[in-house]
Scaffold this active site. Structure first.
Site, short mmCIF file in Angstrom:
data_model
loop_
_atom_site.label_atom_id
_atom_site.label_comp_id
_atom_site.label_asym_id
_atom_site.label_seq_id
_atom_site.Cartn_x
_atom_site.Cartn_y
_atom_site.Cartn_z
N GLY A 23 8.93 -10.58 9.42
CA GLY A 23 7.52 -10.90 9.46
C GLY A 23 6.84 -11.77 8.54
O GLY A 23 7.18 -11.81 7.45
N VAL B 292 10.47 -27.56 -1.93
CA VAL B 292 10.62 -29.02 -1.41
C VAL B 292 10.11 -30.11 -2.35
O VAL B 292 10.82 -30.86 -2.84
CB VAL B 292 9.71 -29.14 -0.31
N ASP C 241 4.33 -5.46 3.24
CA ASP C 241 4.39 -3.94 2.96
C ASP C 241 4.92 -3.65 1.45
O ASP C 241 4.74 -2.43 1.07
CB ASP C 241 5.57 -3.62 3.65
N ARG D 136 5.18 -0.31 7.65
CA ARG D 136 6.13 0.54 8.34
C ARG D 136 6.86 1.79 7.57
O ARG D 136 6.63 2.79 8.15
CB ARG D 136 7.25 -0.32 8.85
N ARG E 149 -16.99 18.62 4.70
CA ARG E 149 -17.52 18.77 3.30
C ARG E 149 -18.26 17.46 2.80
O ARG E 149 -19.36 17.74 2.20
CB ARG E 149 -16.43 19.06 2.33
N LYS F 279 -23.14 12.58 2.33
CA LYS F 279 -22.55 11.08 2.24
C LYS F 279 -23.07 10.28 3.57
O LYS F 279 -23.19 11.14 4.51
CB LYS F 279 -21.09 11.28 2.31
N GLU G 293 0.41 2.89 8.56
CA GLU G 293 1.10 2.76 9.81
C GLU G 293 2.29 3.76 10.05
O GLU G 293 2.72 4.31 10.87
CB GLU G 293 1.44 1.48 9.98
O1 F6P Z 1 6.13 -7.54 7.76
C1 F6P Z 1 5.88 -6.26 7.97
C2 F6P Z 1 5.20 -5.62 9.16
O2 F6P Z 1 3.84 -6.19 9.07
C3 F6P Z 1 5.04 -4.10 9.22
O3 F6P Z 1 3.93 -3.64 8.12
C4 F6P Z 1 4.86 -3.90 10.45
O4 F6P Z 1 5.35 -2.50 10.77
C5 F6P Z 1 5.87 -4.91 10.82
O5 F6P Z 1 5.80 -6.00 10.10
C6 F6P Z 1 5.29 -5.31 12.43
O6 F6P Z 1 6.18 -6.31 13.05
P1 F6P Z 1 5.96 -7.04 14.25
O7 F6P Z 1 5.39 -8.20 13.95
O8 F6P Z 1 7.41 -7.71 14.63
O9 F6P Z 1 5.28 -6.22 15.46
#
Ligand code: F6P
Length: 361
Positions: free
Chosen positions: A10, A23, A134, A178, A218, A226, A235
């Protein structure tokens, strides 16, 4: 000597700042750099492009390297590459990279595991750089992208809070992560959310629904009055946001209506991964990139750069905030971080348990 650099997994804001540092520093030392496109997939497909060029008196970075250094995403492209997880895939990758003298791998825990295998099985000289929004990588106090993602989440929650207050609403906001609830925990504290729901707390769906219903009831009732209730959900908590909200509504929908309140769900999703890197991610990315390059030139391999490590045992570098850890050790600690047996995870969960009562006030 030629060094190759790739970004994998990711994307994370600040990856480009790390590439830029590799670089620029390499060029200043007369070492050409080649970019590998789309992570390990590019190693398999031999998709290489120069990031430095010869100029009078030495080497210079290509202009795109400088420009992209301040942008999110990855100028080299990134990918999750299934064939690389097979021994045959790695053997092919090692063959394709044989012309280069060293590789910088910028990526998350899957990418670093791939790098470790490549170094162990084929003796490829490489240094890993942790990049994952993450914050799920062992031995480092931050990874490239974490700070930018948190800033994006905080901004989004401020906006959601505006509309929530206008309508007297509770919002369940899902953020990425994740297997690690760090983004949810840290953002909940920073936004003064009313609760944080993360996988590491180990709550069942029924418990989550009951706790949420009680909290929302509450918060909107009696003398508290509130105007907004904000619940951050990671997630990694498998119950979808919409289902949580529907079940809470089934429990207390009538009461909410009587109080002039309501509840909604928002999933921030990939929005959190984009955008320009913050100062911190540019600085961390740049300093990781510089240490990765100097470490490679000094003959180090199968190691990762770590920021102010929360565990002992790293090797000092020229940068007082950056240490080197063996990738094997990093991957072991990453597993502990994710299965909850690491003292780092336990401390996070304990801190959030202490915070829960304060947030709910
Ligand atoms: O890079 C980590 C992450 O953003 C996680 O938080 C998430 O579950 C996952 O990648 C999503 O992956 P993709 O972009 O492949 O759907």
């Amino acid at each position: 000597m030629t060094v190759a650099v790739l970004t994998s997994g990711g994307d994370a804001p600040g990856m480009n700042s790390a590439v830029r540092a590799v670089v620029f520093l390499a060029a200043s030392r007369g070492v050409p750099v080649v970019g590998v496109e789309r992570g390990y997939q590019g190693l398999l497909d031999r998709r290489f492009r120069p990031l430095t060029r010869e100029v009078a008196g030495g080497l210079a970075p290509l202009p795109e390297v400088s420009v992209h250094g301040n942008l999110g995403g990855s100028m080299l492209g990134s990918a999750r590459c299934k064939p690389f997880y097979t021994p045959e895939g790695r053997a092919q990758a090692a063959k394709n990279i044989a012309d280069f003298d060293g590789l910088v791998v910028i990526g998350g825990n899957g990418s670093l595991a791939g790098a470790h295998a490549l170094a162990k099985e084929h003796g490829v000289r490489l240094v890993g750089v942790p990049a994952s929004i993450d914050h799920d990588i062992g031995c480092t106090n931050t990874a490239i992208g974490v700070d930018s993602a948190l800033n994006t989440i905080v901004g989004a929650c401020d906006r959601i809070s505006d509309t929530a207050r206008a309508h007297r609403r509770a919002f369940v906001v899902e953020v990425m992560g994740r297997r690690s609830g760090y983004l949810c925990m840290a953002a909940a504290v920073a936004t003064a959310a009313d609760a944080a729901l993360f996988r590491e707390a180990g709550r069942s769906e029924d418990e989550l629904v009951e706790n949420l219903a009680n909290l929302v009831r509450r918060s909107f009732s009696g003398d508290r009055e509130k105007q907004r209730v904000l619940i951050l959900k990671a997630e990694g908590v498998e119950v979808p946001c919409t289902r949580l909200v529907r079940r809470v509504q089934e429990h207390i929908g009538d009461e909410l209506e009587a109080m002039g309140a309501s509840i909604r769900a928002t999933v921030l999703g990939h929005l959190v991964r984009g955008g320009p890197p913050t100062y911190q991610d540019r600085a961390v990315g740049g300093r990781f990139g510089a240490v990765a390059l100097t470490s490679l030139l000094a003959g180090k391999t199968d190691v990762m750069t770590a920021w102010s490590p929360p565990v002992a045992g790293g090797e000092a570098t020229v940068d007082r905030h950056v240490e080197l850890f063996g990738l094997g050790e990093v991957l072991d600690e990453t597993e502990r971080l994710l299965d909850g047996s690491s003292p780092v995870t336990q401390a996070r969960v304990k801190a959030m348990a202490r915070m829960a009562g304060v947030l709910a006030l």
